[in-house]
Design an enzyme around this catalytic site. Structure first.
Site, PDB file in Angstrom:
ATOM      1  N   LYS A 213       0.812  -1.225   0.000  1.00 37.82           N
ATOM      2  CA  LYS A 213       0.000   0.000   0.000  1.00 37.82           C
ATOM      3  C   LYS A 213       0.844   1.273   0.000  1.00 37.82           C
ATOM      4  O   LYS A 213       2.013   1.274   0.356  1.00 37.82           O
ATOM      5  CB  LYS A 213      -1.009  -0.030   1.154  1.00 37.82           C
ATOM      6  CG  LYS A 213      -2.193  -0.941   0.796  1.00 37.82           C
ATOM      7  CD  LYS A 213      -3.294  -0.920   1.802  1.00 37.82           C
ATOM      8  CE  LYS A 213      -4.423  -1.838   1.287  1.00 37.82           C
ATOM      9  NZ  LYS A 213      -5.430  -2.098   2.312  1.00 37.82           N
ATOM     10  N   ARG A 249      -3.635 -10.081   4.772  1.00 37.76           N
ATOM     11  CA  ARG A 249      -4.033 -10.079   3.365  1.00 37.76           C
ATOM     12  C   ARG A 249      -2.865  -9.554   2.548  1.00 37.76           C
ATOM     13  O   ARG A 249      -2.485  -8.392   2.707  1.00 37.76           O
ATOM     14  CB  ARG A 249      -5.273  -9.183   3.197  1.00 37.76           C
ATOM     15  CG  ARG A 249      -5.813  -9.103   1.788  1.00 37.76           C
ATOM     16  CD  ARG A 249      -7.023  -8.168   1.744  1.00 37.76           C
ATOM     17  NE  ARG A 249      -7.617  -8.113   0.424  1.00 37.76           N
ATOM     18  CZ  ARG A 249      -7.180  -7.312  -0.547  1.00 37.76           C
ATOM     19  NH1 ARG A 249      -6.164  -6.505  -0.347  1.00 37.76           N
ATOM     20  NH2 ARG A 249      -7.781  -7.322  -1.726  1.00 37.76           N
TER      21      ARG A 249
HETATM   22  N1  HH2 Z   1      -7.520  -3.677   0.826  1.00 33.01           N
HETATM   23  C1  HH2 Z   1      -7.850  -3.671  -0.500  1.00 33.01           C
HETATM   24  C2  HH2 Z   1      -8.940  -4.412  -0.953  1.00 33.01           C
HETATM   25  N2  HH2 Z   1      -9.665  -5.148  -0.104  1.00 33.01           N
HETATM   26  N3  HH2 Z   1     -10.072  -5.974   2.087  1.00 33.01           N
HETATM   27  C3  HH2 Z   1      -9.751  -6.012   3.399  1.00 33.01           C
HETATM   28  N4  HH2 Z   1     -10.458  -6.766   4.253  1.00 33.01           N
HETATM   29  N5  HH2 Z   1      -8.702  -5.279   3.899  1.00 33.01           N
HETATM   30  C4  HH2 Z   1      -7.938  -4.493   3.104  1.00 33.01           C
HETATM   31  O1  HH2 Z   1      -7.011  -3.838   3.618  1.00 33.01           O
HETATM   32  C5  HH2 Z   1      -8.242  -4.441   1.700  1.00 33.01           C
HETATM   33  C6  HH2 Z   1      -9.344  -5.202   1.220  1.00 33.01           C
HETATM   34  C7  HH2 Z   1      -7.023  -2.882  -1.473  1.00 33.01           C
HETATM   35  O2  HH2 Z   1      -5.962  -3.668  -1.991  1.00 33.01           O
HETATM   36  P1  HH2 Z   1      -5.955  -4.492  -3.423  1.00 33.01           P
HETATM   37  O3  HH2 Z   1      -7.041  -5.502  -3.466  1.00 33.01           O
HETATM   38  O4  HH2 Z   1      -4.618  -5.027  -3.674  1.00 33.01           O
HETATM   39  O5  HH2 Z   1      -6.212  -3.433  -4.496  1.00 33.01           O
HETATM   40  P2  HH2 Z   1      -7.568  -3.103  -5.236  1.00 33.01           P
HETATM   41  O6  HH2 Z   1      -8.498  -2.578  -4.231  1.00 33.01           O
HETATM   42  O7  HH2 Z   1      -7.151  -2.083  -6.246  1.00 33.01           O
HETATM   43  O8  HH2 Z   1      -8.085  -4.364  -5.870  1.00 33.01           O
END
Ligand code: HH2
Length: 278
Positions: A213, A249
């Site tokens: 992040k 995660r």
């Molecule tokens: N962060 C993201 C998405 N979903 N769910 C939970 N429970 N906690 C988190 O910190 C979280 C989440 C954002 O990360 P990422 O999926 O890699 O990116 P994107 O939202 O662009 O798919």
């Protein structure tokens, strides 16, 4: 999601054209399946499948498109592995379809605040991850403010757990997540990671998602690209593990599992049984 010797590792599989860290790299189903297989082989305990981006500034996706992205992948993983699958969505209709295809965990960055979400989660009888977010993805990073970020996030999570239970979700099905990067400055994120133990004392397993992040870049300005943030991601994983996180995660499953395994061996004071290799 119960307690374990080390936190469980949730590997991220995004099937989105615009995800901040995997964007463009998983353009089609075969590539997404290959990525899921790789994360399983690397030791993921859970796969988190998402069909929309929640990155700061992301635009909404309609439910039909989101479902069409995730369902074939969930079905494919389900036919070849027993790994628990979570669906990363805020939409009850997507969660319902995902559960029918073999997912068992609803990972909701809106903590079941969408219309009908509480009732759907209770009806599905699935596990839920309730995450804190201030504002909404499009604008959440504009000017996040709190008087006391840890107290406010904890109070929100406790309230959402209570609402879920009142709707019929089982207490043992609930995991809480402070939502690193969701309407938070770097200082807010650091305070929440530091407070993992305090959040765990609410009585539910805690999930921390800090992998790759942007706040890592605010600490190390040279980590411009998302794939230059592995060191920072692992530092958060270990700090959260030390403070009692139950689930992490992450994008980089192999490296995180290795770091946690070494950390657990140090914490326990013994080397895990050898598999005969160096
Ligand atoms: N962060 C993201 C998405 N979903 N769910 C939970 N429970 N906690 C988190 O910190 C979280 C989440 C954002 O990360 P990422 O999926 O890699 O990116 P994107 O939202 O662009 O798919």
């Amino acid at each position: 999601m119960g307690a374990a010797l080390r936190p469980r590792v949730m590997g991220i599989v995004n099937v989105t054209p615009d995800s901040f860290s995997d964007g463009g790299r998983l353009p089609d189903l075969p590539a997404a399946i290959a990525h899921a297989r790789r994360l399983i082989a690397e030791g993921a305990d859970i796969l988190d499948i998402g069909g929309k981006s929640t990155r700061p500034g992301a635009r909404p996706v309609d439910a039909e498109a989101e479902t069409a992205r995730v369902l074939p992948l969930i079905r494919a993983v389900r036919t070849e592995s027993a790994i628990p699958i979570s669906i990363d969505t805020v939409k009850p209709v997507v969660a319902r379809a995902a559960m029918a295809a073999g997912a068992t965990i609803w990972n909701d960055v809106m903590a079941l605040r969408a219309e009908g979400a509480l009732e759907t989660a209770a009806d599905l009888g699935c596990e839920v991850v309730l995450m804190h977010m201030q504002g909404e993805p499009r604008t959440m990073q504009d000017d996040p403010r709190y008087d006391d970020v840890v107290a406010e996030v904890s109070a929100f999570l406790a309230e959402r757990a209570k609402a879920a239970i009142a709707a019929g979700v089982k207490t043992e099905a609930i995991t809480l997540d402070p939502g690193v990067g969701f309407g938070k400055t770097p200082d807010h994120n650091l305070a929440l990671i530091r407070a993992t133990g305090e959040i765990a004392r609410l009585g539910y397993p805690v999930l921390v998602g800090a992998s790759r992040k942007r706040f890592i870049r605010s600490i190390d300005p040279t980590a411009i690209e998302t794939d230059e943030r592995l060191g920072g991601s692992i530092a958060v994983a270990l700090a959260a593990a030390q403070r009692g996180a139950s689930v992490l995660r992450v994008h980089d499953v192999r490296e995180t599992v290795q770091a946690l395994t070494v950390w657990a061996a140090i914490t326990e004071g013994r080397v895990p049984p050898s598999d005969g290799r160096a």
